[in-house]
Design a protein around this motif. Structure first.
Motif, PDB file in Angstrom:
ATOM      1  N   CYS A  33      -2.205  -5.134  -6.691  1.00 11.45           N
ATOM      2  CA  CYS A  33      -1.429  -5.451  -7.894  1.00 11.45           C
ATOM      3  C   CYS A  33      -1.017  -4.101  -8.453  1.00 11.45           C
ATOM      4  N   GLU A  34       0.161  -3.663  -8.082  1.00 10.52           N
ATOM      5  CA  GLU A  34       0.569  -2.298  -8.454  1.00 10.52           C
ATOM      6  C   GLU A  34       2.072  -2.234  -8.650  1.00 10.52           C
ATOM      7  N   GLN A  35       2.476  -1.285  -9.451  1.00 14.17           N
ATOM      8  CA  GLN A  35       3.901  -1.110  -9.713  1.00 14.17           C
ATOM      9  C   GLN A  35       4.695  -1.012  -8.419  1.00 14.17           C
ATOM     10  N   HIS A  36       5.821  -1.700  -8.392  1.00 17.81           N
ATOM     11  CA  HIS A  36       6.748  -1.601  -7.261  1.00 17.81           C
ATOM     12  C   HIS A  36       8.128  -1.246  -7.789  1.00 17.81           C
ATOM     13  N   GLY A  37       8.160  -0.170  -8.584  1.00 18.15           N
ATOM     14  CA  GLY A  37       9.437   0.260  -9.142  1.00 18.15           C
ATOM     15  C   GLY A  37       9.900  -0.678 -10.234  1.00 18.15           C
ATOM     16  N   ASP A  43       2.998  -7.949  -7.550  1.00 18.49           N
ATOM     17  CA  ASP A  43       2.133  -8.519  -6.499  1.00 18.49           C
ATOM     18  C   ASP A  43       2.775  -8.494  -5.108  1.00 18.49           C
ATOM     19  N   THR A  44       3.834  -7.688  -4.932  1.00 24.35           N
ATOM     20  CA  THR A  44       4.563  -7.678  -3.658  1.00 24.35           C
ATOM     21  C   THR A  44       3.650  -7.588  -2.428  1.00 24.35           C
ATOM     22  N   ASP A  45       2.722  -6.653  -2.437  1.00 25.26           N
ATOM     23  CA  ASP A  45       1.908  -6.437  -1.231  1.00 25.26           C
ATOM     24  C   ASP A  45       0.992  -7.629  -0.936  1.00 25.26           C
ATOM     25  N   ALA A  46       0.413  -8.188  -1.993  1.00 28.27           N
ATOM     26  CA  ALA A  46      -0.498  -9.316  -1.811  1.00 28.27           C
ATOM     27  C   ALA A  46       0.280 -10.556  -1.362  1.00 28.27           C
ATOM     28  N   ASN A 114      -2.950  -6.406   6.221  1.00 31.80           N
ATOM     29  CA  ASN A 114      -2.939  -5.570   5.023  1.00 31.80           C
ATOM     30  C   ASN A 114      -1.517  -5.224   4.581  1.00 31.80           C
ATOM     31  N   GLY A 115      -1.204  -5.502   3.319  1.00 29.47           N
ATOM     32  CA  GLY A 115       0.138  -5.250   2.809  1.00 29.47           C
ATOM     33  C   GLY A 115       0.296  -3.911   2.097  1.00 29.47           C
ATOM     34  N   HIS A 116      -0.774  -3.110   2.031  1.00 26.84           N
ATOM     35  CA  HIS A 116      -0.717  -1.898   1.208  1.00 26.84           C
ATOM     36  C   HIS A 116      -1.413  -0.721   1.897  1.00 26.84           C
ATOM     37  N   ALA A 160       8.726   4.960   1.494  1.00 27.09           N
ATOM     38  CA  ALA A 160       7.283   4.718   1.395  1.00 27.09           C
ATOM     39  C   ALA A 160       6.920   3.564   0.469  1.00 27.09           C
ATOM     40  N   HIS A 161       7.653   3.395  -0.625  1.00 30.10           N
ATOM     41  CA  HIS A 161       7.176   2.449  -1.629  1.00 30.10           C
ATOM     42  C   HIS A 161       8.341   1.892  -2.457  1.00 30.10           C
ATOM     43  N   ALA A 162       8.495   0.558  -2.405  1.00 33.62           N
ATOM     44  CA  ALA A 162       9.549  -0.129  -3.180  1.00 33.62           C
ATOM     45  C   ALA A 162      10.942   0.413  -2.862  1.00 33.62           C
ATOM     46  N   PHE A 165      12.722  -0.455   2.760  1.00 27.42           N
ATOM     47  CA  PHE A 165      11.995  -1.478   3.525  1.00 27.42           C
ATOM     48  C   PHE A 165      11.509  -2.608   2.622  1.00 27.42           C
ATOM     49  N   GLU A 166      10.737  -2.262   1.598  1.00 26.60           N
ATOM     50  CA  GLU A 166      10.128  -3.318   0.775  1.00 26.60           C
ATOM     51  C   GLU A 166      11.156  -4.091  -0.056  1.00 26.60           C
ATOM     52  N   THR A 167      12.213  -3.414  -0.464  1.00 29.68           N
ATOM     53  CA  THR A 167      13.245  -4.145  -1.210  1.00 29.68           C
ATOM     54  C   THR A 167      13.948  -5.131  -0.271  1.00 29.68           C
TER      55      THR A 167
HETATM   56 ZN   LIG Z   1       4.222  -2.520  -1.502  1.00 30.41          ZN
END
Ligand SMILES: [Zn+2]
Length: 254
Positions: A33-37, A43-46, A114-116, A160-162, A165-167
């Motif tokens: 549960c972490e900031q994604h921009g 909750d993106t990773d979970a 694992n999502g993170h 690497a983050h948000a 890829f993740e967007t």
């Molecule tokens: Zn993520």
């Protein structure tokens, strides 16, 4: 055997007992549960780890999905509101205890889906301990099954983050939660050394290192989400599901 669900949480103990007569594999999704921009949900990773696990389990029909571990190691994102972190020791212990319980019922192949990336060291430590204690097969997948997709379709070298890829993957599985008008390239202060690894694409020679996201990025994004597209996300998910299904089938026959 016809299963009503491949999510362990929706089954009864009798269903699990029956399933275990034929198959011994279980996935444990692990997220954060972490900031994604400014534009992606916390909750993106979970969510993604659980979503991918279920899609693959439903196709493969030979593995169950345990309830996800929704919190992860997100110390580096704590400067951004909404982020909740476990210490690495806590995640390791939770993953270890969940894994050992599953082996007691007869699951002898455990895959932490694992999502993170920040969870990986703790999960690797847990995997070693579960193996030493129970001799079960324990593996960890952290977006590890689609390096060819990343190489071919992700344009941002430090994604690497948000970012791209993740967007893209969130546009493909939860478009309504992407705040599109906030998709923007961040101001990045990347490290000066060519030997510090950041992002999905960077191969060696590189060292891993500990950072605080806020020191690198003004918005929490590390990458370039303006290069994201739903099409890239759909391609990524399709390949990720295919590869995971194939892996589950191999595990089943191992
Ligand atoms: Zn993520």
């Amino acid at each position: 055997m016809k299963m009503r669900s491949f999510y362990l949480g929706e089954l009864t103990w009798l269903d699990v007992e029956e399933f275990l007569k034929a198959h011994k594999t279980v996935m444990v999704p692990v997220g954060s549960c972490e900031q994604h921009g400014p534009h992606l949900p916390l909750d993106t990773d979970a969510y993604d780890a659980f979503w991918l696990s279920l899609k693959a389990a439903e196709k493969a029909q030979c593995a169950l999905v345990a309830p996800p571990i929704y919190y992860g190691v997100s110390l580096h994102h704590m400067d951004f509101p909404g982020t909740i972190t476990l210490s690495p020791q806590t995640l390791e212990q939770v993953a270890y205890e969940v894994g050992v319980c599953l082996t007691k019922h007869g699951f002898n192949k455990i895959l932490f889906e694992n999502g993170h990336g920040g969870n990986t060291p703790a999960l690797e430590a847990a995997a070693q301990r579960i193996k030493a204690e129970t001799n079960a097969f324990v593996a960890i997948d952290t977006v590890s099954l689609i390096p060819d997709f990343v190489e071919k379709f992700i344009e941002t070298p430090y994604d690497a983050h948000a970012g791209e890829f993740e967007t893209s993957t969130t546009l493909a599985n939860r478009e309504s939660l992407v705040v599109k008008e906030r998709i923007a390239k961040p101001q990045l202060t990347l490290p000066k050394s060519k030997y510090t690894k950041i992002g999905l694409k960077e191969a060696g020679p590189k060292v891993s290192w500990a950072f605080r996201t806020k020191e690198l990025s003004n918005t929490g994004v590390i990458g370039d989400p303006t290069k994201a597209s739903k099409d890239k996300g759909e391609k990524a998910w399709k390949l990720a599901i295919e590869r995971l299904v194939d892996f589950l089938k191999e595990l089943d026959s191992m």
